[in-house]
Design a protein around this motif. Structure first.
Motif, PDB file in Angstrom:
ATOM      1  N   LYS A 151       0.851  -1.198   0.000  1.00 59.81           N
ATOM      2  CA  LYS A 151       0.000   0.000   0.000  1.00 59.81           C
ATOM      3  C   LYS A 151       0.877   1.234   0.000  1.00 59.81           C
ATOM      4  O   LYS A 151       2.024   1.183   0.448  1.00 59.81           O
ATOM      5  N   LEU A 152       0.342   2.325  -0.475  1.00 64.93           N
ATOM      6  CA  LEU A 152       1.045   3.605  -0.368  1.00 64.93           C
ATOM      7  C   LEU A 152       0.133   4.725   0.118  1.00 64.93           C
ATOM      8  O   LEU A 152       0.502   5.500   0.985  1.00 64.93           O
ATOM      9  N   CYS A 153      -1.099   4.780  -0.422  1.00 64.80           N
ATOM     10  CA  CYS A 153      -1.912   5.948  -0.085  1.00 64.80           C
ATOM     11  C   CYS A 153      -2.753   5.710   1.157  1.00 64.80           C
ATOM     12  O   CYS A 153      -3.456   6.599   1.605  1.00 64.80           O
ATOM     13  N   ALA A 154      -2.711   4.503   1.737  1.00 64.69           N
ATOM     14  CA  ALA A 154      -3.525   4.234   2.912  1.00 64.69           C
ATOM     15  C   ALA A 154      -2.659   4.219   4.168  1.00 64.69           C
ATOM     16  O   ALA A 154      -1.515   3.756   4.132  1.00 64.69           O
ATOM     17  N   THR A 155      -3.206   4.744   5.255  1.00 67.33           N
ATOM     18  CA  THR A 155      -2.567   4.628   6.561  1.00 67.33           C
ATOM     19  C   THR A 155      -3.700   4.700   7.581  1.00 67.33           C
ATOM     20  O   THR A 155      -4.738   5.312   7.314  1.00 67.33           O
ATOM     21  N   GLY A 173      -7.916   5.396  -1.908  1.00 66.13           N
ATOM     22  CA  GLY A 173      -7.928   4.533  -3.093  1.00 66.13           C
ATOM     23  C   GLY A 173      -7.277   5.126  -4.315  1.00 66.13           C
ATOM     24  O   GLY A 173      -7.780   4.966  -5.421  1.00 66.13           O
ATOM     25  N   SER A 174      -6.154   5.806  -4.151  1.00 65.12           N
ATOM     26  CA  SER A 174      -5.572   6.440  -5.332  1.00 65.12           C
ATOM     27  C   SER A 174      -4.342   5.734  -5.889  1.00 65.12           C
ATOM     28  O   SER A 174      -4.039   5.873  -7.060  1.00 65.12           O
ATOM     29  N   CYS A 175      -3.618   4.989  -5.072  1.00 64.64           N
ATOM     30  CA  CYS A 175      -2.326   4.497  -5.579  1.00 64.64           C
ATOM     31  C   CYS A 175      -2.457   3.194  -6.359  1.00 64.64           C
ATOM     32  O   CYS A 175      -1.601   2.872  -7.171  1.00 64.64           O
ATOM     33  N   ARG A 176      -3.487   2.438  -6.118  1.00 70.55           N
ATOM     34  CA  ARG A 176      -3.750   1.169  -6.813  1.00 70.55           C
ATOM     35  C   ARG A 176      -2.670   0.123  -6.561  1.00 70.55           C
ATOM     36  O   ARG A 176      -2.451  -0.760  -7.384  1.00 70.55           O
ATOM     37  N   LEU A 177      -2.016   0.201  -5.449  1.00 68.21           N
ATOM     38  CA  LEU A 177      -0.989  -0.799  -5.143  1.00 68.21           C
ATOM     39  C   LEU A 177      -1.575  -1.941  -4.309  1.00 68.21           C
ATOM     40  O   LEU A 177      -1.045  -3.037  -4.254  1.00 68.21           O
TER      41      LEU A 177
END
Ligand code: SF4
Ligand code: SF4
Ligand code: SF4
Ligand code: FES
Lengths: 952, 70
Positions: free
Chosen positions: A50-54, A61-65
């Motif tokens: 993940k990148l955009c979640a913490t 829901g923007s990075c799509r990782l």
């Protein structure tokens, strides 16, 4: 503990009571409904890239990782935005997912500088971790992106912003919006051009709305937002959980260390007071701990006109003990006294009052809570039966109406204010709570992003009781009381007597309007809202207590809460917001001259006997002197020696001229502190103190929460503060042999019923405990008075409005009220010695445009502020935050000496000074007053140390 | 204000604020008994009732008598 970042579950916890079971990678997991797939996976130990979640902010829901596959569903949904469903079967690792994730990562990395080896976040960067996690090995894109090589913003004194490293995940924006509630950040541009901005394009962080809470730094997955200290020292290698030593919120932090060096203080997610948030003071302003002006060796001198002489600890203790004995022999034991500090730990405070009662042989012990919350003690004890707030901080999440009176939470109690603001903004479709603010000044919370108070009642300073009585008048005469609650829980006769009093026509809002200057219709509407709007919670601060009717105001607040049934469950209650970190604890520990630990009066023979047997001494049954009474007795020549731990009464107490006269009349003033503070100008013995980073103990916050303070480094002065008090007691012949503060806590628990179940071991296990901790409530008591009041029946007390004796007149036509601001703390001894001065280099006088124009004053002008007690100068700022006729300032800086002008009028019940009302006149000025100049000279003289080099 | 003047001011202030109590004299006496140190009490007993409001004066007298009786 070796260094590990705090666990990140990706999305916030769900508070639902409904359980949902699903399968993730073949394993079964059960979580509350509303949990994201990402969090459910994290809870079972599976980390999805993940990148955009913490977990401090809502998912975006923007990075799509974080893509996953779910049986029976098309495509690859983002796990951070997909809620769990019963029976769901999720796969987090498949070849298809691996390929997609690699592609995403490749895009990110192609636009990211590849200087990992020299980056400050190396080893503590999520982008780096995730590149590893998805197995990225090469990048196929041509690295010629658009946003590398941008200029860094170094303006904030504590953290840097390097836009080249930004991956536009918006975690910082969401943290500022959701966690802090300042809404300082925005995203500018789109795609590769997107850039985080602190407000206007021209703005840097320092000039922006940013309050430097650090939430964005904490949320940032890269080195874009990074602590300067990490850049300077490197990443931490171990961490210790401890408690902030600044304000009564009592935030839990991880002190992240490199050897004995503190790298950063990071708010601890499991901290029950702060839930992972912090403010600029606790997060960043700890530089004073290593400040060059700290005094590390004991010093003595025969007279205050002599320079200081450094001595070894042994000599210092022997000399101090002999001086105390000499004075006691010559003037009698009542000539001695002590002052405990709300900045010190419970254990230290307990020892100081024990030293006074058992060693000095009298009850002349008081605490700086005298000058802030002593009326809370008196008022809540009288009405409810216990001297403490009724709720935990979490309770605010269930409030429907929040009434703030005489408190400025965004400045004074910032982390709690953020939680309050979150509730006021509303969340997830739940409408926000309604807000009533009673304050002479338009404080920030009255109008802030997405918050607007329903009612702001800008009362004339000094008329709290009249306003609250008028509100009670409305509630009683309009039939809005909760009769069932009162009949069951309170004394009905006392209620009837009170109801009859408040119903009198003279107490109507219309009748009192000329006194309070509050619009009667507005007041009626506010009263109706509080009584009928659902769960009503009252939060109050020093604007309530620091008045000649401070105790009456506290009781008037308690009356309102009881009359409307707003006591004894979540979401309601009466909540004093405590100023300093351990005000609650200092009061609990028996720092007041009339009571032993646990609020038991010194005349109570049974309690005395308990202590006498434990301590092997006889205790005096008469109350001792309060701070102002000590000073009076000193001026009269009968009070001669004072042990003052961690307090600066010369700067913090009212009527400076009187305080200095009292101190000057004493023969032995012992100051035990970090710095040569203002009081030390009059001291004969200086015992260097230790910081909260250098000692073990506990603090008790405004929610009655007892929290561990843990030693993370060796005391620079060689001794923890409790050891200093113990060595002094030993030098005086007392047989004290504590080897650790936990033994002091054991003694407190043994002697104090509300602490019966407290021990360091229990605290380590539970993290923190809210007293009472007893056999009936072994895990503590988040909410009080649930089934009945501590005193039995709740007591309604008639509080008649009595105008203060401090009156405006032709010579002093304006009313001065005082307060504090976010970046500075109390007398500023600590915060002035940090980079926080970037935000508040001096105390300013706020004055309304009309009053300013009458006097020909513009913003930035030097003005003379004069009262009947004295005068000082400072610079003016013209603003309509204050009403006409009212001026306002802070007291963080010694040069301003705002207390030169405050008077020694005080609360009728407790002698808590009336800081909040002083009649003053303002006039143009061109420089410091004679007092300020003389005082400067005195300070310079008084701070000389014999080496020939001045200490400051 | 010297110390005795301040004590008179304090006693009157306590009396004003407890005026609405059922038994104001007893309430004022009790308050002073609970919160004033022995020297403060002694000073006001020695001073007498000059400058004190009727309720404050009665309370001080009651305390002084109790002390002398004891
Ligand atoms: S430090 Fe706090 S206030 Fe400043 S931008 Fe970051 S989150 Fe917002
Ligand atoms: S500054 Fe950090 S948190 Fe903010 S968008 Fe950029 S990478 Fe994300
Ligand atoms: S000063 Fe108060 S609000 Fe700020 S971090 Fe410390 S305890 Fe928390
Ligand atoms: S972590 Fe889910 S989309 Fe970024």
């Amino acid at each position: 503990m070796t260094y590990q970042p705090q666990k990140d579950f990706g999305t916030p916890e769900s508070r639902s009571n409904e359980a949902v079971s699903l399968t993730i990678d073949g394993r079964n997991v059960t979580v509350p409904a509303g949990t994201s797939v990402m969090r459910a996976a994290a809870e079972q130990g599976t980390s999805i890239p993940k990148l955009c979640a913490t977990d401090s902010v809502k998912s975006y829901g923007s990075c799509r990782l974080c893509l996953v596959e779910i049986d029976g569903r098309k495509g690859t949904p983002a796990s951070c935005t997909t809620p769990v469903e019963p029976g769901m079967v999720v796969h987090t690792q498949t070849p298809h997912l691996a390929k997609l994730r690699k592609g995403v990562m490749e895009l990110y990395i192609s636009d990211h500088p590849l200087d990992c080896l020299t980056c400050a976040a190396n080893g503590d960067c999520e982008l780096q971790d995730q590149a590893g996690a998805v197995g990225l090995r090469d990048v196929r894109y041509d690295v010629q992106s658009t946003h590398l090589g941008q200029e860094k913003d170094h303006s904030n004194p504590y953290f840097d912003f390097d836009p080249s490293k930004c991956i536009a995940c918006s975690r910082c924006i969401r943290a500022c919006d959701e966690v802090q509630g300042t809404l300082a950040l925005t995203m500018e541009g789109r795609g590769w051009d997107s850039k985080i901005s602190a407000g206007l394009a021209s703005d840097n962080f320092l000039e922006s709305e940013c309050v430097s809470c650090g939430a964005c730094v904490q949320a940032c997955p890269t080195a874009t937002l990074v602590e300067k200290k990490v850049v300077e020292v490197g990443t931490p290698e171990r961490s210790v959980v401890t408690t902030c030593a600044y304000c009564g919120v009592g935030c839990t932090f991880r002190a992240e260390m490199r050897g004995e060096q503190l790298v950063r203080m990071v708010p601890y997610k499991d901290g029950k007071a702060n839930r992972g948030h912090s403010c600029v003071k606790g997060r960043f302003a700890w530089g004073y701990a290593q400040h060059q002006e700290r005094i590390l060796k004991p010093m003595i001198r025969a007279s205050i006109s002599d320079p200081w002489r450094e001595v070894e600890w042994d000599e210092a203790f022997a000399y101090t003990a002999s001086e105390l004995k000499r004075i006691s022999d010559k003037y009698g034991r009542n000539a001695l006294g002590g002052i405990t500090s709300s900045r010190c730990t419970n254990e230290e405070t307990f020892l100081v009052q024990k030293l006074v009662r058992a060693g000095f042989g009298n009850n002349n012990v008081d605490t700086c809570a005298r000058v802030c919350h002593s009326p809370t003690g008196y008022g809540l004890k009288t009405t409810f039966g216990t001297s403490a707030g009724t709720q935990d901080f979490d309770s605010v999440e269930d409030s429907d109406v929040i009434l703030i009176i005489g408190a400025n939470p965004t400045d004074g109690h910032p982390v709690f204010a953020s939680r309050m603001k979150r509730r006021l903004r509303g969340q997830d479709g739940r409408p926000g709570a309604k807000l009533i603010v009673i304050d002479p000044r338009r404080t920030d919370i009255v109008r802030s992003p997405r918050i607007e108070a329903q009612h702001h009642l800008p009362l004339r300073p000094g008329t709290n009781v009249a306003v609250l009585t008028a509100m009670a008048h409305v509630i009683v005469t309009e039939g809005l009381v909760d009769e069932a609650f009162i009949r069951e829980r309170c004394d009905w006769d006392e209620f009837s007597h009170w109801a009859e009093f408040v119903s009198q026509a003279r107490n109507s809002p219309e009748n009192l309007q000329p006194v309070t200057l509050v619009d009667a219709q507005e007041l009626r509407a506010a009263a109706r809202l509080y009584a009928t709007g659902g769960n009503g919670a009252i939060y109050y601060g020093l604007g309530v207590t620091e008045h000649s009717q401070g105790s009456s105001t506290v009781m008037a607040i308690a009356n309102l809460a009881m009359a409307t049934g707003n006591i004894g469950r979540r979401g309601v209650g009466v909540n004093p917001l405590r100023g300093q970190n351990n005000v609650q604890g200092a009061c609990d520990m028996g720092s007041f001259p009339h009571e032993l630990p646990g609020y038991r009066h010194i005349s109570d023979g049974d309690t005395r006997l308990l202590f006498e047997n434990d301590w092997g001494v006889t205790l005096d049954s008469e109350p001792g002197l309060r701070i102002p009474n000590m000073l009076d007795a000193a001026v009269d020549g009968v009070f001669k020696a004072l042990y003052c731990q961690g307090e600066d009464i010369l700067q913090s107490d009212p009527n400076t001229a009187h305080v200095s006269a009292g101190l000057a009349a004493m023969e032995c003033v012992i100051v035990h502190d970090l710095f040569l503070n203002e009081t030390a100008n009059y001291a004969h013995i200086f015992l260097p103190g230790s910081t909260f980073l250098e000692k073990n103990g506990t603090f008790t916050n405004a929610e009655r929460r007892i929290q561990p303070v843990r030693k993370v480094m060796t005391p620079m002065n060689g001794l923890e503060d409790w050891e200093v008090t113990q060595r002094l007691a030993q030098a005086m012949g007392l047989d004290w042999n504590y080897s650790h503060p936990s033994e002091i806590m054991d003694e407190i628990a043994r002697l104090t019923p509300t602490f019966a179940g407290v021990s360091f071991a229990r605290l380590d296990e539970a993290g923190s405990l809210q007293w009472p901790v007893t056999e009936d409530a072994p895990d503590g008591s988040p909410i009080m008075h649930i089934d009945g009041f501590v005193r039995g029946k709740g007591k309604f007390v008639v509080t008649d409005y009595v105008p203060t004796d401090e009156k405006t007149g032709p010579r002093f036509p304006l009313l001065l009220t005082t307060g504090r601001i976010l970046s500075q703390y109390n007398v500023g001894a600590q915060t002035r010695r940090t980079d926080n001065v970037a935000w508040h280099p001096e105390d300013l006088l706020e004055i309304h445009p009309v009053d300013a124009e009458d006097r020909g004053i513009k913003s930035g002008d030097w003005v003379k502020l004069a009262s009947r007690a004295g005068e000082t100068t400072l610079r003016a700022t013209v603003t309509d935050r204050v009403a006409p006729g009212v001026v306002y300032t802070t007291f963080h800086h010694a040069v301003t000496q705002a207390n030169v002008v405050t008077t020694d009028y005080s609360d009728w019940a407790t002698n808590c000074p009336e800081y909040k009302v002083t009649a003053v006149q303002i006039s143009a000025s061109n420089g410091p007053t004679e007092w300020q100049e003389e005082y400067e000279a005195l300070s310079a003289r008084s701070r000389r140390v014999e080496t020939g080099v001045p200490a400051e | 204000m010297n110390t005795v003047e301040r004590l008179i001011h304090m006693a009157n202030q306590i009396a004003t604020n407890l005026a609405t109590d059922d038994a104001p004299v007893a309430a004022v006496a009790d308050h002073i008994q609970q919160f004033w140190d022995p020297r403060m009490k002694m000073l006001i007993f020695a001073h007498g009732t000059d400058g004190l409001s009727p309720v404050a004066a009665a309370a001080i007298k009651q305390l002084a008598d109790a002390q002398n009786g004891a």
